[in-house]
Structure formats: C-alpha cells, structure tokens
Scaffold this active site. Structure first.
Site, short mmCIF file in Angstrom:
data_model
loop_
_atom_site.label_atom_id
_atom_site.label_comp_id
_atom_site.label_asym_id
_atom_site.label_seq_id
_atom_site.Cartn_x
_atom_site.Cartn_y
_atom_site.Cartn_z
N GLY A 32 0.84 -1.19 0.00
CA GLY A 32 0.00 0.00 0.00
C GLY A 32 0.88 1.24 0.00
CB CYS A 33 0.50 4.51 1.67
SG CYS A 33 1.44 6.02 1.98
CG PHE A 34 5.95 4.65 -1.02
CD1 PHE A 34 5.52 5.87 -0.52
CD2 PHE A 34 6.33 4.59 -2.36
CE1 PHE A 34 5.47 7.00 -1.31
CE2 PHE A 34 6.30 5.72 -3.17
CZ PHE A 34 5.87 6.94 -2.64
CD1 TRP A 35 5.56 8.22 2.10
CD2 TRP A 35 3.60 9.08 2.76
NE1 TRP A 35 5.29 9.28 1.29
CE2 TRP A 35 4.09 9.84 1.66
CE3 TRP A 35 2.39 9.44 3.35
CZ2 TRP A 35 3.40 10.93 1.15
CZ3 TRP A 35 1.70 10.54 2.84
CH2 TRP A 35 2.20 11.27 1.74
#
Length: 426
Positions: A32-35
């Site tokens: 998902g969101c890489f952060w």
C-alpha cells in the site's frame, strides 16, 4: 532493471551511514502507501535500509505519473499497467533471513484486499512481492501458503498478493524517503489483519527434535474421539496454547501432544500439516476437523471444538443465545451431590447444593463457583437482562435475576441442555 547496490556504505534506517556488510540481500515489497511500509519494515533488526519506490509498471516512474495513470486506469482509458508503490528492503542475511522479513510483510498489512490498502484505493496500492531470484520466489510462495492457512483457519479472505520477478524499479522522489521520520504526524494508512504468521511445519519437521520424535501409538489413544496437538520444539504459539488451554484441560475429550508431524500409527490425517500448533480432532482413527494456529483466542478454539461435541439443539443455545422450552431441559430434577460443568471445557460452574426449585421450568442456582461465569448486559427482545456465559468457553448459559433465595438473593436461570452433571464420587 533492478540490481543490488555495490556501494561500500549504506544508509541505515536511522539515516546514519554505516559500513555495508559483505553480504547484502534486497527484495521489493508492495504494502500500500510506501510511507507506513517504510517505517514498519525499517524497524526489523537486521534490516539495513528501506527505500521507497515504484515497480513493475509500464509508465514513467514518478509520483505524478503514477497518480495520473491511475486516474486513466479507473476511467478505463488505458490498458498499460501502473506501478505499485513499493519499498526496497535491504538486509543482512546473517542477522535476519528473507523468511523473517516476509513474516513481517504478511503481518503488517492486509494482503487480501486486491487493488487497495485500507482507504487507499487503486492498482498502485496493490500488495506485491517482487523477487530477484528463483530462491526468493520460492520463499515468497512458501510463506504465502503458510499465511493463507492461518487466514483460512480464522475464516479470512484469500490472499491477492502479486508474487512475480522484479522487472522495473524506480527510486521515489527524495521527499518520499523516510517520510514519517520527517513528518511524525503524517498519514500512514497501514494495518494488518491481526492474524499472526504461524511457524511453518516444514521448518518444524526439519528440526532435530521433530526428526527424532516418534509418532504417537494409535492403540494407546481413544479410538472413538481424540484430540492431538501437533507442536514444534521452538514454537512460541505452542507454548502459549499449552499455558492458556492445555495446562487447564478438564474437557471430556482426551488430548495428546506430539512433536512428530505424522498421524498416530494406524490413523489417518486428511492432509499434511503446514503450521504449528495444529490441533486435530480424530474420530474412529480418522481426522474429522483441525484447528490451525493459535494466537490467544481461547473462545474461538472452544467454539471450534464445541461444534463437534454439542448437538444442534445445544449449539443453538451455546452459540446463538437460544433458550430451551421450560420443563424440557436436562437436570431439572437432578438432586444428587455433584458439580454442573461446562459441556465443552469441563470447567466447574455450579455445585448441586446451590441448586433450588424456582418453579420456572429451568435449572436454577443461587450461587456459581468462583470465577466460573461472566456477566453481560442483554437488551434483546425488548428486555433489559443480564446474560450469563461460561468463563472458560464463552458459551451462553442463561440469565441471572434478583429474585432468588438467601443468602445471595440471585437466581441463575440456566439452560439445562448446556450443562453436564458430574456426580461426586462415593
């Protein structure tokens, strides 16, 4: 094309440059969101660096290009594949192996959601493992199968993770790197299923203890009904199951433990074992059901066993908060000295000297045994009542009212069909 860096130094998760070990391995993961993924995976001991990037798409490798292309994908205006937001995890295999890295991958996101992760929706948020060798590909498939078994045991959905060789990789823009370290209040959007990865039986069976462990003797067990707990030598969840369930075992079902991965001699397992602990219910020497993995949910385990021990009428009361017709349940006229116990766990609930004739048509008691019950508010059927459940198994027993006799003034009105009576020995 992706290649492992040969730099002499590498940026550690802390941001400080450290000497690069001689042997470094990398794998590319989409969560998902890489952060949030970057922050979670950087916390693994032995991980040297986590880098945000874009992988395995057919468009330019920039953030704006990925977002713009996803809009075209959603509108059906392109057939080109978008990149996934990914992280490149570089680790020291002498300190942490790929399987341990992938265990954290499976546990730290939900791999069953297809083209989304939580509130982030789109093919760029797909779950993915992009490998750089056949060995990595094999380990990825093995860990997926093990985790799918754990998910299936908890009635969870199928894994949708894309597992293929890495074809294209672009490093993300600098402001995406270590984003949550720079922005502590930033959005993460990452959450797992809450289901732990079980120890693979293949690893357990390769240990010296498993290799030497003799299979159980089927003739020494209960042929009619027997539980067998298949364990591993260094299995934390096996130890947890023993401490929370087996060490308190009072169930009428016989139970045996083994480090062997084979069925008891002369008996039949319906399929191979893939995780520990696996609790198998045998009847007449054949497997009829199994409970794979254990993460501390004792009520879930007892419910599984209860569906095999209780009749359909008992199940309706125990698991659906049903009520037997007054005067039809068991033990209404039971007056012998003894103990009424949970029909699944065998845990004591009431002594017979606390039983009285309430005239209601249900067995009634003025006092339970200490710690035997839990009480819960019940607003069903337009009434305000207090529900009574067994503390050991969580099954529904009945209700408690304030119109009982001294010394408690309580009336525990219990469905007799979910009680088992054990008379005192002479």
């Amino acid at each position: 094309m992706f290649a492992v860096s040969t730099d002499a130094a590498i940026a550690a998760p802390s941001g400080k440059a450290v000497a690069r070990p001689a042997n470094v391995e990398s794998i590319v993961l989409g969560m998902g969101c890489f952060w949030g993924a970057e922050k979670r995976m950087a916390a693994i001991p032995g991980v040297l660096d986590v880098e945000s990037g874009y992988a395995n798409g057919e468009v330019p490798g920039t953030y704006e290009a990925v977002l713009a292309h996803e809009r075209l994908v959603q509108q059906g205006k392109t057939t080109l594949r978008n990149h996934a937001e990914v992280i490149k995890v570089s680790f020291d295999p002498d300190k942490v192996d790929l399987e341990q890295v992938l265990i954290q991958f499976w546990e730290n996101h939900d791999p069953t959601q297809g083209n989304r992760q939580g509130n982030d929706i789109g093919s760029n948020y797909r779950s993915a493992i992009y490998t750089s060798s056949d060995a990595q590909l094999a380990i990825a498939h093995k860990t997926r199968d093990v985790y799918q078994g754990a998910l299936s045991a908890q009635k969870h959905d199928r894994i949708t993770t894309e597992i293929v060789p890495l074809k294209t990789y672009f490093r993300a823009e600098e402001y995406h790197q270590d984003y949550l370290a720079k922005n502590p209040d930033g959005y993460c959007g990452l959450g797992g299923t809450g289901i732990k990865y079980p120890l693979a039986a293949t690893a357990a069976s390769s240990s010296p203890a498993a290799a030497k462990a003799p299979r159980l003797d089927g003739k020494a067990l209960d042929f009619q009904r027997q539980l067998v707990v298949f364990e591993a030598e260094d299995c934390a969840y096996c130890k947890k199951f023993k401490a929370e369930v087996l060490d308190r075992w009072q169930s009428p079902v016989a139970v045996a433990r083994t480090l062997s991965t084979e069925s008891p001699s002369g008996w039949v397992l319906e399929k191979t074992l893939f995780a520990t602990p696996t609790i198998v219910l045998f009847e007449k020497g054949r497997e009829v059901s199994r409970y794979t993995g254990y993460n501390g949910e004792t009520v879930r385990f007892w419910k599984w066993l209860g569906f095999h021990l209780l009749t359909s009428a008992q199940q309706k009361i125990a698991f659906e908060q049903g009520t037997e017709y007054p005067g039809t349940g068991s033990h209404l006229d039971e007056k012998r000295p003894g103990t009424f116990v949970d029909p699944i766990t065998g845990a004591p609930l009431f002594r017979s000297n606390a039983k009285f004739d309430s005239g209601t048509g249900w067995p009634s008691f003025f006092n339970p045994l200490p710690g035997a019950l839990t009480l819960h508010e019940d607003d069903s059927h337009g009434m305000r009542r207090v529900e009574v459940r067994s503390a050991s198994s969580g099954i529904h027993l009945g209700h408690v009212f304030d119109d009982g006799p001294p010394p408690t003034g309580k009336r525990y009105c219990i469905n007799g069909n979910v009680l088992k009576f054990v008379p005192d020995k002479d």
